[in-house]
Design a protein around this motif. Sequence first.
Motif, PDB file in Angstrom:
ATOM      1  N   SER A  63      34.551  54.208  58.506  1.00  0.00           N
ATOM      2  CA  SER A  63      35.876  54.298  59.166  1.00  0.00           C
ATOM      3  C   SER A  63      36.369  52.713  59.692  1.00  0.00           C
ATOM      4  CB  SER A  63      35.744  55.309  60.218  1.00  0.00           C
ATOM      5  OG  SER A  63      34.768  54.854  61.351  1.00  0.00           O
ATOM      6  N   GLY A  64      37.337  52.810  60.002  1.00  0.00           N
ATOM      7  CA  GLY A  64      37.824  51.331  60.679  1.00  0.00           C
ATOM      8  C   GLY A  64      38.297  50.617  59.646  1.00  0.00           C
ATOM      9  N   ASN A  65      38.786  49.325  59.892  1.00  0.00           N
ATOM     10  CA  ASN A  65      39.053  48.364  58.984  1.00  0.00           C
ATOM     11  C   ASN A  65      38.769  47.113  59.429  1.00  0.00           C
ATOM     12  OD1 ASN A  65      41.606  47.087  60.805  1.00  0.00           O
ATOM     13  ND2 ASN A  65      41.926  49.119  60.787  1.00  0.00           N
ATOM     14  N   GLY A  66      38.857  46.020  58.556  1.00  0.00           N
ATOM     15  CA  GLY A  66      38.572  44.676  58.735  1.00  0.00           C
ATOM     16  C   GLY A  66      38.592  43.968  57.201  1.00  0.00           C
ATOM     17  N   GLU A  67      37.842  42.669  57.512  1.00  0.00           N
ATOM     18  CA  GLU A  67      37.921  42.039  56.026  1.00  0.00           C
ATOM     19  C   GLU A  67      36.435  41.169  56.148  1.00  0.00           C
ATOM     20  OE1 GLU A  67      41.307  39.871  56.555  1.00  0.00           O
ATOM     21  OE2 GLU A  67      40.292  38.035  57.422  1.00  0.00           O
ATOM     22  N   VAL A  68      36.224  40.637  54.919  1.00  0.00           N
ATOM     23  CA  VAL A  68      35.037  39.980  54.550  1.00  0.00           C
ATOM     24  C   VAL A  68      35.497  38.764  53.863  1.00  0.00           C
ATOM     25  CG1 VAL A  68      33.028  39.476  53.570  1.00  0.00           C
ATOM     26  CG2 VAL A  68      33.227  41.894  54.510  1.00  0.00           C
ATOM     27  N   GLU A  69      35.146  37.433  54.391  1.00  0.00           N
ATOM     28  CA  GLU A  69      35.653  36.279  53.719  1.00  0.00           C
ATOM     29  C   GLU A  69      34.090  35.447  53.230  1.00  0.00           C
ATOM     30  OE1 GLU A  69      37.629  32.147  54.472  1.00  0.00           O
ATOM     31  OE2 GLU A  69      37.882  33.385  55.868  1.00  0.00           O
ATOM     32  N   THR A  70      34.045  35.223  51.818  1.00  0.00           N
ATOM     33  CA  THR A  70      33.018  34.593  51.344  1.00  0.00           C
ATOM     34  C   THR A  70      33.486  32.947  51.402  1.00  0.00           C
ATOM     35  OG1 THR A  70      34.117  35.070  49.161  1.00  0.00           O
ATOM     36  CG2 THR A  70      32.211  36.444  49.760  1.00  0.00           C
ATOM     37  N   LEU A  71      32.420  32.349  52.059  1.00  0.00           N
ATOM     38  CA  LEU A  71      32.764  30.829  52.407  1.00  0.00           C
ATOM     39  C   LEU A  71      32.405  29.954  51.120  1.00  0.00           C
ATOM     40  CD1 LEU A  71      31.026  30.643  56.018  1.00  0.00           C
ATOM     41  CD2 LEU A  71      33.447  31.204  55.358  1.00  0.00           C
ATOM     42  N   SER A  72      31.995  30.336  50.422  1.00  0.00           N
ATOM     43  CA  SER A  72      31.645  29.496  48.912  1.00  0.00           C
ATOM     44  C   SER A  72      32.937  29.425  48.213  1.00  0.00           C
ATOM     45  CB  SER A  72      30.562  29.995  48.105  1.00  0.00           C
ATOM     46  OG  SER A  72      31.082  31.321  47.515  1.00  0.00           O
ATOM     47  N   ASP A  73      33.949  30.426  48.371  1.00  0.00           N
ATOM     48  CA  ASP A  73      35.269  30.264  47.530  1.00  0.00           C
ATOM     49  C   ASP A  73      36.505  30.627  48.439  1.00  0.00           C
ATOM     50  OD1 ASP A  73      34.981  33.129  47.793  1.00  0.00           O
ATOM     51  OD2 ASP A  73      34.318  33.259  45.612  1.00  0.00           O
ATOM     52  N   GLY A  74      36.270  30.941  49.547  1.00  0.00           N
ATOM     53  CA  GLY A  74      37.432  31.184  50.595  1.00  0.00           C
ATOM     54  C   GLY A  74      37.968  32.601  50.276  1.00  0.00           C
ATOM     55  N   LYS A  75      37.491  33.589  49.398  1.00  0.00           N
ATOM     56  CA  LYS A  75      38.090  34.799  49.085  1.00  0.00           C
ATOM     57  C   LYS A  75      38.207  35.846  50.231  1.00  0.00           C
ATOM     58  CE  LYS A  75      37.432  34.885  44.007  1.00  0.00           C
ATOM     59  NZ  LYS A  75      36.771  35.578  42.832  1.00  0.00           N
ATOM     60  N   VAL A  76      39.042  36.639  50.476  1.00  0.00           N
ATOM     61  CA  VAL A  76      38.956  37.486  51.480  1.00  0.00           C
ATOM     62  C   VAL A  76      39.228  38.944  50.889  1.00  0.00           C
ATOM     63  CG1 VAL A  76      40.095  38.191  53.577  1.00  0.00           C
ATOM     64  CG2 VAL A  76      39.988  35.731  53.001  1.00  0.00           C
ATOM     65  N   LYS A  78      39.441  43.100  51.857  1.00  0.00           N
ATOM     66  CA  LYS A  78      40.034  43.997  52.660  1.00  0.00           C
ATOM     67  C   LYS A  78      39.090  44.950  52.656  1.00  0.00           C
ATOM     68  CE  LYS A  78      43.794  47.370  53.807  1.00  0.00           C
ATOM     69  NZ  LYS A  78      44.859  47.810  53.126  1.00  0.00           N
ATOM     70  N   ILE A  79      38.416  45.454  53.779  1.00  0.00           N
ATOM     71  CA  ILE A  79      37.349  46.405  54.025  1.00  0.00           C
ATOM     72  C   ILE A  79      38.203  47.469  54.912  1.00  0.00           C
ATOM     73  CG2 ILE A  79      35.179  47.034  55.160  1.00  0.00           C
ATOM     74  CD1 ILE A  79      35.163  44.964  52.751  1.00  0.00           C
ATOM     75  N   GLU A  80      37.964  48.809  54.200  1.00  0.00           N
ATOM     76  CA  GLU A  80      38.538  50.148  55.003  1.00  0.00           C
ATOM     77  C   GLU A  80      37.562  51.177  54.571  1.00  0.00           C
ATOM     78  OE1 GLU A  80      42.520  50.151  53.382  1.00  0.00           O
ATOM     79  OE2 GLU A  80      41.978  50.762  51.561  1.00  0.00           O
ATOM     80  N   ALA A  81      37.991  52.503  55.168  1.00  0.00           N
ATOM     81  CA  ALA A  81      37.027  53.341  54.984  1.00  0.00           C
ATOM     82  C   ALA A  81      37.118  53.776  53.460  1.00  0.00           C
ATOM     83  CB  ALA A  81      37.645  54.919  55.321  1.00  0.00           C
ATOM     84  N   GLY A  82      35.704  53.894  52.925  1.00  0.00           N
ATOM     85  CA  GLY A  82      35.485  54.013  51.343  1.00  0.00           C
ATOM     86  C   GLY A  82      35.168  52.941  50.549  1.00  0.00           C
ATOM     87  N   THR A  83      35.254  51.638  51.103  1.00  0.00           N
ATOM     88  CA  THR A  83      34.739  50.592  50.688  1.00  0.00           C
ATOM     89  C   THR A  83      33.376  50.178  50.570  1.00  0.00           C
ATOM     90  OG1 THR A  83      37.173  49.531  51.149  1.00  0.00           O
ATOM     91  CG2 THR A  83      35.493  48.076  50.690  1.00  0.00           C
ATOM     92  N   LEU A  84      32.866  49.795  49.660  1.00  0.00           N
ATOM     93  CA  LEU A  84      31.518  49.236  49.599  1.00  0.00           C
ATOM     94  C   LEU A  84      31.502  47.666  49.317  1.00  0.00           C
ATOM     95  CD1 LEU A  84      28.149  50.002  49.389  1.00  0.00           C
ATOM     96  CD2 LEU A  84      28.633  50.078  47.040  1.00  0.00           C
ATOM     97  N   TYR A  85      30.645  47.044  49.906  1.00  0.00           N
ATOM     98  CA  TYR A  85      30.675  45.434  49.656  1.00  0.00           C
ATOM     99  C   TYR A  85      28.996  45.245  49.495  1.00  0.00           C
ATOM    100  CZ  TYR A  85      30.432  43.899  54.370  1.00  0.00           C
ATOM    101  OH  TYR A  85      29.900  43.599  55.769  1.00  0.00           O
ATOM    102  N   ILE A  86      28.781  44.480  48.613  1.00  0.00           N
ATOM    103  CA  ILE A  86      27.379  44.110  48.290  1.00  0.00           C
ATOM    104  C   ILE A  86      26.929  42.593  48.450  1.00  0.00           C
ATOM    105  CG2 ILE A  86      25.220  44.513  46.519  1.00  0.00           C
ATOM    106  CD1 ILE A  86      28.115  46.707  45.882  1.00  0.00           C
ATOM    107  N   LEU A  87      26.241  42.173  49.257  1.00  0.00           N
ATOM    108  CA  LEU A  87      25.827  40.826  49.362  1.00  0.00           C
ATOM    109  C   LEU A  87      24.840  40.350  48.316  1.00  0.00           C
ATOM    110  CD1 LEU A  87      26.319  40.872  53.112  1.00  0.00           C
ATOM    111  CD2 LEU A  87      27.690  39.786  51.436  1.00  0.00           C
ATOM    112  N   ASP A  88      24.919  40.446  47.339  1.00  0.00           N
ATOM    113  CA  ASP A  88      23.836  40.203  46.161  1.00  0.00           C
ATOM    114  C   ASP A  88      23.353  38.934  45.942  1.00  0.00           C
ATOM    115  OD1 ASP A  88      26.333  39.863  44.944  1.00  0.00           O
ATOM    116  OD2 ASP A  88      25.744  40.694  42.883  1.00  0.00           O
TER     117      ASP A  88
END
Length: 132
Positions: A63-76, A78-88
């Motif tokens: 739940s909720g919202n926010g964002e992740v920015e990867t510093l190696s490439d500056g990509k942002v 969007k994070i919201e309910a139902g989003t999975l991100y993997i720091l692989d």
Amino acid sequence: MIVRTLEECQNSERRVDSENWSSVRMLLKDDQMGFSFHITTIYANTETPIHYQNHLESVYCMSGNGEVETLSDGKVYKIEAGTLYILDKHDNHLLRGGSEDMKMACVFNPPLNGKEVHDENGVYPLAAEAVT
């Protein structure tokens, strides 16, 4: 079999708080499962630099919202309910809370001991005092 409730864990030493987040560590290294599992709240309108050099993490936003920015490439992202991100790739990143708190389910490999907090570089150490 191990059975725990979120309520019991958040009212114990398994809850770790910081200025930008609160993490309830429901499954830890001493449970001997090979990973740890946490329910973490990222507070709204915060920014946390994170660089897990010693751990891999998968994060599912419940739940909720926010964002992740990867510093190696500056990509942002969007994070919201139902989003999975993997720091692989031990991604160095900024985690930003949006207009409302984000409730996240997180899995770490190797597992955390329980007391870890980010150091000055956004890293969790490999060894920390275990929760009893």
